[in-house]
Design an enzyme around this catalytic site. Structure first.
Site, PDB file in Angstrom:
ATOM      1  N   TRP A  28       1.099  -1.277  -0.004  1.00 13.31           N
ATOM      2  CA  TRP A  28       0.095  -0.356   0.033  1.00 13.31           C
ATOM      3  C   TRP A  28       0.924   1.439   0.041  1.00 13.31           C
ATOM      4  O   TRP A  28       0.763   1.967  -0.616  1.00 13.31           O
ATOM      5  CB  TRP A  28      -1.353  -0.294   1.308  1.00 13.31           C
ATOM      6  CG  TRP A  28      -1.926  -1.315   1.054  1.00 13.31           C
ATOM      7  CD1 TRP A  28      -1.771  -2.623   2.353  1.00 13.31           C
ATOM      8  CD2 TRP A  28      -2.539  -1.623   0.243  1.00 13.31           C
ATOM      9  NE1 TRP A  28      -2.533  -2.827   1.657  1.00 13.31           N
ATOM     10  CE2 TRP A  28      -3.882  -2.813   0.764  1.00 13.31           C
ATOM     11  CE3 TRP A  28      -3.046  -0.524  -0.755  1.00 13.31           C
ATOM     12  CZ2 TRP A  28      -4.791  -3.656  -0.075  1.00 13.31           C
ATOM     13  CZ3 TRP A  28      -4.404  -1.277  -2.136  1.00 13.31           C
ATOM     14  CH2 TRP A  28      -4.932  -2.277  -1.248  1.00 13.31           C
ATOM     15  N   ASP A  51      -1.769   6.934   6.224  1.00 16.68           N
ATOM     16  CA  ASP A  51      -2.589   5.687   5.754  1.00 16.68           C
ATOM     17  C   ASP A  51      -2.833   4.935   7.006  1.00 16.68           C
ATOM     18  O   ASP A  51      -1.954   4.431   7.463  1.00 16.68           O
ATOM     19  CB  ASP A  51      -2.520   5.236   4.374  1.00 16.68           C
ATOM     20  CG  ASP A  51      -3.118   4.358   3.781  1.00 16.68           C
ATOM     21  OD1 ASP A  51      -4.321   3.836   4.532  1.00 16.68           O
ATOM     22  OD2 ASP A  51      -3.124   3.303   3.451  1.00 16.68           O
ATOM     23  N   LYS A  64     -11.800  -2.197   7.172  1.00 18.66           N
ATOM     24  CA  LYS A  64     -10.299  -2.608   7.477  1.00 18.66           C
ATOM     25  C   LYS A  64     -11.040  -3.039   9.082  1.00 18.66           C
ATOM     26  O   LYS A  64     -11.389  -3.595   9.606  1.00 18.66           O
ATOM     27  CB  LYS A  64      -9.218  -2.541   7.807  1.00 18.66           C
ATOM     28  CG  LYS A  64      -8.683  -2.316   5.898  1.00 18.66           C
ATOM     29  CD  LYS A  64      -8.888  -3.603   5.063  1.00 18.66           C
ATOM     30  CE  LYS A  64      -7.996  -3.188   3.766  1.00 18.66           C
ATOM     31  NZ  LYS A  64      -7.857  -2.020   3.526  1.00 18.66           N
TER      32      LYS A  64
HETATM   33  C1  LIG Z   1      -6.639  -1.836   2.153  1.00 13.23           C
HETATM   34  C2  LIG Z   1      -5.532  -1.165   2.198  1.00 13.23           C
HETATM   35  C3  LIG Z   1      -5.735   0.159   1.396  1.00 13.23           C
HETATM   36  C4  LIG Z   1      -6.542   0.095   0.514  1.00 13.23           C
HETATM   37  O1  LIG Z   1      -8.206   0.350   0.244  1.00 13.23           O
HETATM   38  P1  LIG Z   1      -9.261   0.594  -0.591  1.00 13.23           P
HETATM   39  O2  LIG Z   1      -9.907   1.693  -0.160  1.00 13.23           O
HETATM   40  O3  LIG Z   1      -9.458  -0.447  -1.244  1.00 13.23           O
HETATM   41  O4  LIG Z   1      -8.622   1.295  -1.642  1.00 13.23           O
HETATM   42  C5  LIG Z   1      -4.906   0.805   1.710  1.00 13.23           C
HETATM   43  N1  LIG Z   1      -4.042   1.342   3.000  1.00 13.23           N
HETATM   44  C6  LIG Z   1      -4.146   0.223   3.562  1.00 13.23           C
HETATM   45  C7  LIG Z   1      -3.520   0.427   4.551  1.00 13.23           C
HETATM   46  C8  LIG Z   1      -5.122  -0.824   3.231  1.00 13.23           C
HETATM   47  O5  LIG Z   1      -4.757  -2.158   4.251  1.00 13.23           O
END
Ligand SMILES: *Cc1c(COP(=O)(O)O)cnc(C)c1O
Length: 357
Positions: free
Chosen positions: A102, A170, A194
């Site tokens: 990511w 993020d 998540k």
């Molecule tokens: C799952 C995830 C993403 C991607 O998220 P989307 O909502 O599918 O774009 C980005 N960063 C992390 C750390 C993730 O676990």
């Protein structure tokens, strides 16, 4: 119905009571005589949902007033781009850390908008650790990092203020899992699916004072200032995702908030890692001091046991522990809604497997 222990990495487990209330609202929501998903997002009841979701997010994260909360679409994947668009000035630059899949994607998107310097990376060691953060060149607008690396199972333990510039993070896979000090941050974003709710919405917590300074002509949907001016209702929001996120946040608050869930999350992590380290058949993927409390990655030392182990955990009702295709092995995702008992079931399977193999 037998119990499923849902260790899925995302979308993933939600509290049972949240699923019940959300499904009822899809049939008929309160006394509105309508389904939640067949009403105008401009109706009074839904506007109240949006406002409560934004306020409760801020409350649970302990964010001060300089932050505005938005619930938008496009996931964290669009936030990779949005972050850079709103924070890197024309001709500017930013520093990034590369700690996995990511993080890599965030770097790729930011490169559309400025010079990106990767100042720390764990790529050479198969992303099994969190690299030290250096002091960053002050010309960079911010330092971006991924707090929890969902795929490799590593997690920043502290906040990398060593960078010496504002932070952007993020937090998709560990938001609401533990307390943190928000003061070094300009922007935090997290896909809901998540640890906060179902798929379909992404949360932004943005310091409103830093917006509008890039000199860029930002397209409306990517302009966080536009979304703030419309109270996160610039266009039709994903009403079901936001409503279900609100139910999850209320559930968390009732439980005692982030502080209380952090204690539970630590207990779950201790239990699984204790067994990974004790059991002669397994080894952990992440270096010990970089281990994630959310996603525990581990491998069989002897791959020939794979079929038998897979059968053993499946029989016990364990679901979703196959590792991501990029690293293989196993990954037990232990988000807020996963009870300690589910981890105990998995640990028992591992113990029993060692005894009988
Ligand atoms: C799952 C995830 C993403 C991607 O998220 P989307 O909502 O599918 O774009 C980005 N960063 C992390 C750390 C993730 O676990």
């Amino acid at each position: 119905m037998s119990t499923i222990h849902n260790f899925s990495a995302g979308p993933c487990i939600l509290p049972k009571e949240v699923l019940k209330e959300a499904s009822e609202a899809v049939k008929e929501w309160n006394d509105n005589g309508l389904s939640l998903i067949e009403m105008s997002h401009r109706s009074k009841p839904f506007v109240a949902v949006m406002e409560e979701t934004r306020a409760l997010t801020k409350e649970l994260l302990g964010l001060p007033d300089r932050f505005e909360i938005l619930y938008l679409q496009g996931g964290a994947s669009l936030a990779f781009l949005t972050a850079a668009y709103n924070l890197i000035p024309e001709g500017g630059s930013a520093a990034y850390s590369d700690t996995g899949t990511w993080a890599n994607k965030s770097i790729k998107e930011a490169r559309h908008l400025g010079e990106i310097e990767v100042v720390s990376s764990s790529k050479d060691s198969g992303y099994n650790n969190i690299p030290a953060t250096p002091k960053v060149d002050p010309r960079h607008s911010y330092f971006h990092y991924t707090t929890n690396n969902t795929i490799f199972g590593t997690q920043y333990k502290g906040i990398p203020t060593e960078a010496g510039v504002p932070l952007v993070a993020d937090m998709s896979s560990d938001i609401m899992s533990k307390k943190f000090d928000s003061s070094p941050f300009q922007l935090i974003y997290a896909g809901a699916q998540k640890n906060m709710g179902p798929a379909g919405t992404v949360m932004y917590a943005i310091d409103k004072d830093v917006l509008g300074k890039t000199g860029r002509d930002i397209p409306s949907y990517l302009d966080l200032g536009v979304h703030i001016s419309k109270d996160s209702m610039f266009n039709t929001p994903p009403v079901f995702s936001i409503f279900t996120t609100l139910l999850t946040l209320r559930w968390l608050k009732n439980l005692g908030g982030v502080e209380a869930i952090e204690i539970r999350n630590n207990a779950k992590a201790e239990l699984i890692y204790g067994e990974i380290d004790r059991n002669s058949l397994f080894r952990g993927h992440a270096e010990i001091n970089s281990r994630s409390t959310m996603n525990a990655t581990f491998m069989l030392k002897d791959e020939s046991h794979k079929e038998a182990f897979n059968a053993a955990w499946a029989k016990a009702g364990v679901s979703g522990i196959n590792g991501h295709r990029s690293i293989g092995g196993y990954r037990a995702s232990m988000y807020n809604a996963l009870p300690l008992e589910s981890v105990a079931v998995l640990v028992d399977v591992m113990k029993e497997f060692e005894r009988t193999i």
